[in-house]
Design an enzyme around this catalytic site. Structure first.
Site, PDB file in Angstrom:
ATOM      1  N   ARG A  64       0.832  -1.214   0.000  1.00  0.00           N
ATOM      2  CA  ARG A  64       0.000   0.000   0.000  1.00  0.00           C
ATOM      3  C   ARG A  64       0.866   1.263   0.000  1.00  0.00           C
ATOM      4  NH1 ARG A  64      -4.512  -0.086   4.383  1.00  0.00           N
ATOM      5  NH2 ARG A  64      -5.280   1.606   3.079  1.00  0.00           N
ATOM      6  N   ASN A 100      -8.010   9.349   5.337  1.00  0.00           N
ATOM      7  CA  ASN A 100      -7.091   8.687   4.404  1.00  0.00           C
ATOM      8  C   ASN A 100      -5.716   8.510   5.032  1.00  0.00           C
ATOM      9  OD1 ASN A 100      -9.228   8.859   2.629  1.00  0.00           O
ATOM     10  ND2 ASN A 100      -8.503  10.754   1.690  1.00  0.00           N
ATOM     11  N   VAL A 101      -5.052   7.434   4.657  1.00  0.00           N
ATOM     12  CA  VAL A 101      -3.733   7.125   5.224  1.00  0.00           C
ATOM     13  C   VAL A 101      -2.628   7.280   4.180  1.00  0.00           C
ATOM     14  CG1 VAL A 101      -4.679   5.559   6.986  1.00  0.00           C
ATOM     15  CG2 VAL A 101      -4.025   4.633   4.746  1.00  0.00           C
ATOM     16  N   ASP A 102      -2.965   7.824   3.008  1.00  0.00           N
ATOM     17  CA  ASP A 102      -2.032   7.803   1.873  1.00  0.00           C
ATOM     18  C   ASP A 102      -1.021   8.951   1.863  1.00  0.00           C
ATOM     19  OD1 ASP A 102      -3.591  10.037   0.832  1.00  0.00           O
ATOM     20  OD2 ASP A 102      -5.054   8.523   0.231  1.00  0.00           O
ATOM     21  N   HIS A 117      -6.814   8.108  11.017  1.00  0.00           N
ATOM     22  CA  HIS A 117      -6.581   6.659  10.952  1.00  0.00           C
ATOM     23  C   HIS A 117      -5.101   6.329  10.761  1.00  0.00           C
ATOM     24  CE1 HIS A 117     -11.065   6.116   9.646  1.00  0.00           C
ATOM     25  NE2 HIS A 117     -10.921   6.351  10.931  1.00  0.00           N
ATOM     26  N   GLY A 186     -15.811  13.722  -0.013  1.00  0.00           N
ATOM     27  CA  GLY A 186     -15.441  12.370  -0.441  1.00  0.00           C
ATOM     28  C   GLY A 186     -15.610  11.275   0.592  1.00  0.00           C
ATOM     29  N   THR A 187     -16.662  11.369   1.393  1.00  0.00           N
ATOM     30  CA  THR A 187     -16.902  10.272   2.335  1.00  0.00           C
ATOM     31  C   THR A 187     -18.305   9.706   2.152  1.00  0.00           C
ATOM     32  OG1 THR A 187     -17.987  11.200   4.280  1.00  0.00           O
ATOM     33  CG2 THR A 187     -15.640  11.679   4.014  1.00  0.00           C
ATOM     34  N   SER A 188     -18.423   8.422   2.451  1.00  0.00           N
ATOM     35  CA  SER A 188     -19.683   7.713   2.301  1.00  0.00           C
ATOM     36  C   SER A 188     -20.669   8.076   3.402  1.00  0.00           C
ATOM     37  CB  SER A 188     -19.417   6.217   2.363  1.00  0.00           C
ATOM     38  OG  SER A 188     -18.878   5.908   3.640  1.00  0.00           O
ATOM     39  N   GLU A 214     -21.529  10.871  -4.936  1.00  0.00           N
ATOM     40  CA  GLU A 214     -22.883  10.373  -4.690  1.00  0.00           C
ATOM     41  C   GLU A 214     -23.407  11.029  -3.421  1.00  0.00           C
ATOM     42  OE1 GLU A 214     -23.891   8.108  -6.788  1.00  0.00           O
ATOM     43  OE2 GLU A 214     -21.959   7.564  -7.678  1.00  0.00           O
TER      44      GLU A 214
END
Ligand SMILES: [Zn+2]
Length: 248
Positions: A64, A100-102, A117, A186-188, A214
């Site tokens: 990752r 996000n962890v990126d 996170h 950008g979150t569900s 969405e």
């Protein structure tokens, strides 16, 4: 033109989720069958998994890490970073909270960020507790810290069954309590504890804005919902960049 943030001298909290990174090509690590190389995610992302097989867990996270390093921040990340500079230079307050962890927000130039996170680009020593930036992708596994204890290193990631890092939730809630606007990108809307923060902002009658491809599950909790991709919508809608740059 209706900007999401119309003037800079404000207190703004932005929270981002997987959607903004998906536009940079960050892929879900779950395959079509919901597994990573035949392992359930809980088998590679939990304290129990790490004590059972740290090499397996590190292989998962190095994959990752490599993938995240091969991606670049997009126009959405850059717009968030520029918003922070605009706000801070005018004497306002800005906090970015990301699920996000990126590490893409930091690479885009964001400064005041809580990675709730954790981060793929950070390691932590299980012996001395030191936390440090770590972008190495070829490691002798399992990696050891260069401290006297030669402690086993682990990814600085909040795993299944773990709590957020000490103090993070208090800092986030404190910033939301004081903020003028809470912007969620950008979150569900279903992943806790992040989803709970929208409820929290609402209970304090804060102005709330959501930008997402969405309608999220909790769309009714937002004062404004903007449907679209962060990389497309934010440069045009987030704040008056053109005026600032003296365009026209
Ligand atoms: Zn150590």
């Amino acid at each position: 033109m209706n900007w999401i943030v119309e003037k800079p001298k404000q207190r703004i909290v932005v929270m981002t989720g997987a959607g903004i990174s998906a536009e940079s090509g960050i892929q879900t690590f779950r395959g079509a069958n919901g597994l990573w190389e035949n392992h359930r995610i809980e088998e590679v992302a939990s304290p129990a998994a790490f004590s059972r097989d740290p090499v397996l867990v590190w292989n998962f996270y190095l994959q990752r890490r490599r993938q995240a390093l091969s991606c670049r921040p997009n126009a959405g990340h850059l717009a968030v970073a520029e918003l922070e500079k605009w706000i801070v230079s005018a004497g306002g307050d800005f906090l970015l909270v990301t699920q996000n962890v990126d590490g893409l927000h930091s690479r885009a130039g964001s400064g005041n960020v809580i990675e709730m996170h954790g981060s793929l680009m950070t390691s932590r020593c299980t012996a001395c507790g030191q936390i440090f930036p770590d972008k190495r992708t070829d490691l002798e596994l399992p990696p050891r810290h260069n401290c006297p204890e030669k402690g086993l290193l682990r990814p600085h990631i909040v795993w299944f069954g773990e709590s957020l890092f000490p103090g993070d939730m208090e800092r986030i809630e404190c910033a939301i309590e004081k903020c003028d606007m809470f912007i969620v990108i950008g979150t569900s809307g279903i992943v806790y504890p992040a989803a709970g923060l929208v409820n929290f902002a609402n209970s304090l009658e804060k102005r709330t804005v959501c930008v997402n491809k969405e309608a999220p599950a909790n769309v009714e909790l937002f004062d404004t919902f903007i449907r679209g991709e962060a990389g497309k919508e934010l440069p045009q809608r987030l704040f008056p960049r053109k005026n600032r740059e003296g365009d026209g």
